[in-house]
Design a protein around this motif. Structure first.
Motif, mmCIF file in Angstrom:
data_model
loop_
_atom_site.group_PDB
_atom_site.id
_atom_site.type_symbol
_atom_site.label_atom_id
_atom_site.label_comp_id
_atom_site.label_asym_id
_atom_site.label_seq_id
_atom_site.Cartn_x
_atom_site.Cartn_y
_atom_site.Cartn_z
ATOM 1 N N THR A 55 -41.545 -64.272 47.795
ATOM 2 C CA THR A 55 -41.853 -63.578 49.044
ATOM 3 C C THR A 55 -42.825 -62.440 48.756
ATOM 4 O OG1 THR A 55 -39.650 -64.049 49.923
ATOM 5 C CG2 THR A 55 -40.916 -62.348 51.034
ATOM 6 N N THR A 56 -43.857 -62.331 49.584
ATOM 7 C CA THR A 56 -44.845 -61.260 49.470
ATOM 8 C C THR A 56 -44.991 -60.574 50.827
ATOM 9 O OG1 THR A 56 -46.068 -62.456 47.756
ATOM 10 C CG2 THR A 56 -47.240 -60.691 48.908
ATOM 11 N N GLN A 57 -45.026 -59.244 50.804
ATOM 12 C CA GLN A 57 -45.188 -58.487 52.039
ATOM 13 C C GLN A 57 -46.399 -57.570 51.955
ATOM 14 O OE1 GLN A 57 -41.763 -56.450 53.798
ATOM 15 N NE2 GLN A 57 -43.061 -54.750 54.466
ATOM 16 N N LEU A 58 -47.200 -57.557 53.022
ATOM 17 C CA LEU A 58 -48.270 -56.590 53.226
ATOM 18 C C LEU A 58 -47.879 -55.729 54.424
ATOM 19 C CD1 LEU A 58 -51.347 -58.987 52.937
ATOM 20 C CD2 LEU A 58 -50.361 -57.575 51.129
ATOM 21 N N SER A 59 -48.014 -54.421 54.283
ATOM 22 C CA SER A 59 -47.554 -53.537 55.356
ATOM 23 C C SER A 59 -48.494 -52.360 55.531
ATOM 24 C CB SER A 59 -46.142 -53.029 55.056
ATOM 25 O OG SER A 59 -45.645 -52.241 56.111
ATOM 26 N N GLU A 60 -48.789 -52.059 56.786
ATOM 27 C CA GLU A 60 -49.543 -50.868 57.164
ATOM 28 C C GLU A 60 -48.648 -50.051 58.090
ATOM 29 O OE1 GLU A 60 -52.590 -48.033 57.718
ATOM 30 O OE2 GLU A 60 -52.435 -49.660 56.251
ATOM 31 N N ARG A 61 -48.474 -48.763 57.761
ATOM 32 C CA ARG A 61 -47.583 -47.899 58.524
ATOM 33 C C ARG A 61 -48.370 -46.711 59.046
ATOM 34 N NH1 ARG A 61 -42.380 -48.313 54.305
ATOM 35 N NH2 ARG A 61 -42.140 -50.580 54.554
ATOM 36 N N THR A 62 -48.276 -46.457 60.351
ATOM 37 C CA THR A 62 -49.144 -45.488 61.012
ATOM 38 C C THR A 62 -48.326 -44.519 61.855
ATOM 39 O OG1 THR A 62 -50.877 -47.178 61.157
ATOM 40 C CG2 THR A 62 -51.125 -45.241 62.558
ATOM 41 N N TYR A 63 -48.687 -43.226 61.797
ATOM 42 C CA TYR A 63 -48.068 -42.233 62.675
ATOM 43 C C TYR A 63 -48.611 -42.415 64.083
ATOM 44 C CZ TYR A 63 -46.540 -39.874 58.411
ATOM 45 O OH TYR A 63 -45.946 -39.574 57.213
ATOM 46 N N LEU A 64 -47.705 -42.530 65.046
ATOM 47 C CA LEU A 64 -48.130 -42.766 66.413
ATOM 48 C C LEU A 64 -48.579 -41.502 67.126
ATOM 49 C CD1 LEU A 64 -45.416 -45.348 67.564
ATOM 50 C CD2 LEU A 64 -47.809 -45.796 66.995
ATOM 51 N N ASP A 65 -48.205 -40.322 66.618
ATOM 52 C CA ASP A 65 -48.585 -39.085 67.300
ATOM 53 C C ASP A 65 -50.025 -38.666 67.026
ATOM 54 O OD1 ASP A 65 -48.128 -38.457 64.677
ATOM 55 O OD2 ASP A 65 -46.532 -37.005 65.053
ATOM 56 N N ASN A 66 -50.607 -39.132 65.904
ATOM 57 C CA ASN A 66 -52.008 -38.770 65.642
ATOM 58 C C ASN A 66 -52.849 -39.943 65.129
ATOM 59 O OD1 ASN A 66 -51.124 -39.050 63.005
ATOM 60 N ND2 ASN A 66 -51.290 -36.878 62.495
ATOM 61 N N GLY A 67 -52.228 -41.111 64.918
ATOM 62 C CA GLY A 67 -52.970 -42.283 64.484
ATOM 63 C C GLY A 67 -53.300 -42.325 63.007
ATOM 64 N N HIS A 68 -52.823 -41.354 62.225
ATOM 65 C CA HIS A 68 -53.118 -41.323 60.802
ATOM 66 C C HIS A 68 -52.229 -42.305 60.036
ATOM 67 C CE1 HIS A 68 -54.794 -36.935 61.127
ATOM 68 N NE2 HIS A 68 -55.557 -37.840 61.711
ATOM 69 N N GLN A 69 -52.722 -42.751 58.905
ATOM 70 C CA GLN A 69 -51.935 -43.648 58.068
ATOM 71 C C GLN A 69 -50.754 -42.903 57.457
ATOM 72 O OE1 GLN A 69 -53.198 -44.965 54.000
ATOM 73 N NE2 GLN A 69 -53.395 -46.978 54.975
ATOM 74 N N ALA A 70 -49.584 -43.519 57.483
ATOM 75 C CA ALA A 70 -48.402 -42.964 56.830
ATOM 76 C C ALA A 70 -48.215 -43.592 55.445
ATOM 77 C CB ALA A 70 -47.165 -43.213 57.682
#
Length: 254
Positions: A55-70
């Motif tokens: 199993t391989t996972q790719l993930s992008e996580r973003t702050y919704l209050d300013n749109g910056h990458q978390a």
């Protein structure tokens, strides 16, 4: 008279202890920072045989209050079935993490290397699937100084236990389409010489809906609350996480 004296002494003791606790609570008051975060995940499973899969996972996580990458991350693991209910896995993850503080102007992404081992125990009761996951992580987090990366890594362990329930709401006769609801909780514990005030790392509670339109693809939409203690011992992160995940299975054997 004796009763009155004892009552007065008891009240004095209560007020003394209460005053101490209040003063101590003020000096170590909890500071909780809450932020909304979106997780976008793609998970690919390669079925190597009836007993083994990758199993391989790719993930992008973003702050919704300013749109910056978390966070940005990729991990991969191989699992092998040990028996009717158990399987074991070995994996490796690479993370890039930015500050959770909404007031921070720091754009530094801190790398983390994370090997991990896990055991999974699965049960099936009619339409209900119960899953227990036991995972050990070896975390190598890049050292920083004055908002810049420095040489070397801080090392620690993390122990995770996750329990989730999957209830099937609908499944087609040919098993190619299904609709289910999932819910669960995970507790995460830190260990290592750098861990002083935050042996408890975080608790994650989650619920999601999973729709499988075809045999090898499913889409999941869910919510997770992650409550995390920081190394200071009195600072906490409270993340309201909205997850969109795509699961894709590919069978490599006949």
């Amino acid at each position: 008279m004796k009763f009155n004296l004892k009552a007065r002494l008891a009240l004095a003791a209560i007020f003394t202890v209460t005053g101490y606790l209040n003063s101590n609570a003020q000096t170590t008051a909890k500071k909780i920072t809450t932020r909304p975060v979106a997780w976008y995940n793609y998970l690919n499973t390669l079925e190597l045989s009836a007993r083994s899969f990758i199993t391989t996972q790719l993930s992008e996580r973003t702050y919704l209050d300013n749109g910056h990458q978390a966070q940005a991350l990729v991990w991969s693991k191989i699992n092998h079935t040990l028996g009717e209910h158990w399987d074991a896995g070995l994996g490796f993850a690479y993370f890039l993490t930015r500050s959770f503080d909404p007031a921070s102007t720091n754009t530094l992404s801190v790398p983390e290397l994370r090997p991990f081992e896990e055991f999974n125990y699965k049960q099936k009761i009619n339409k209900i699937a119960l899953n227990h996951r036991y995972r050990i992580e070896e975390r190598y987090v890049r050292k920083t100084e004055n908002d810049k990366l420095t040489d070397g890594y801080n090392f620690s362990f993390r122990f995770r236990y996750q329990f989730n329930v999957d209830y099937n709401l609908f499944k087609s006769k040919d098993n190619t389409r299904s609709f289910s609801i999932k819910a669960g909780d995970e507790i995460i514990i830190n260990a290592g010489r750098h861990i002083i005030n935050n042996m408890f790392d975080q608790n994650r509670i989650f619920v999601s809906l999973n729709y499988q339109p075809v045999n090898n693809v499913s889409v999941e939409l869910g919510y997770m609350n992650a409550f995390q203690e920081r190394s200071s011992g009195n600072q906490y992160y409270n993340a309201n996480i909205y997850r969109l995940s795509v699961f894709h299975k590919i069978r490599l054997y006949k």
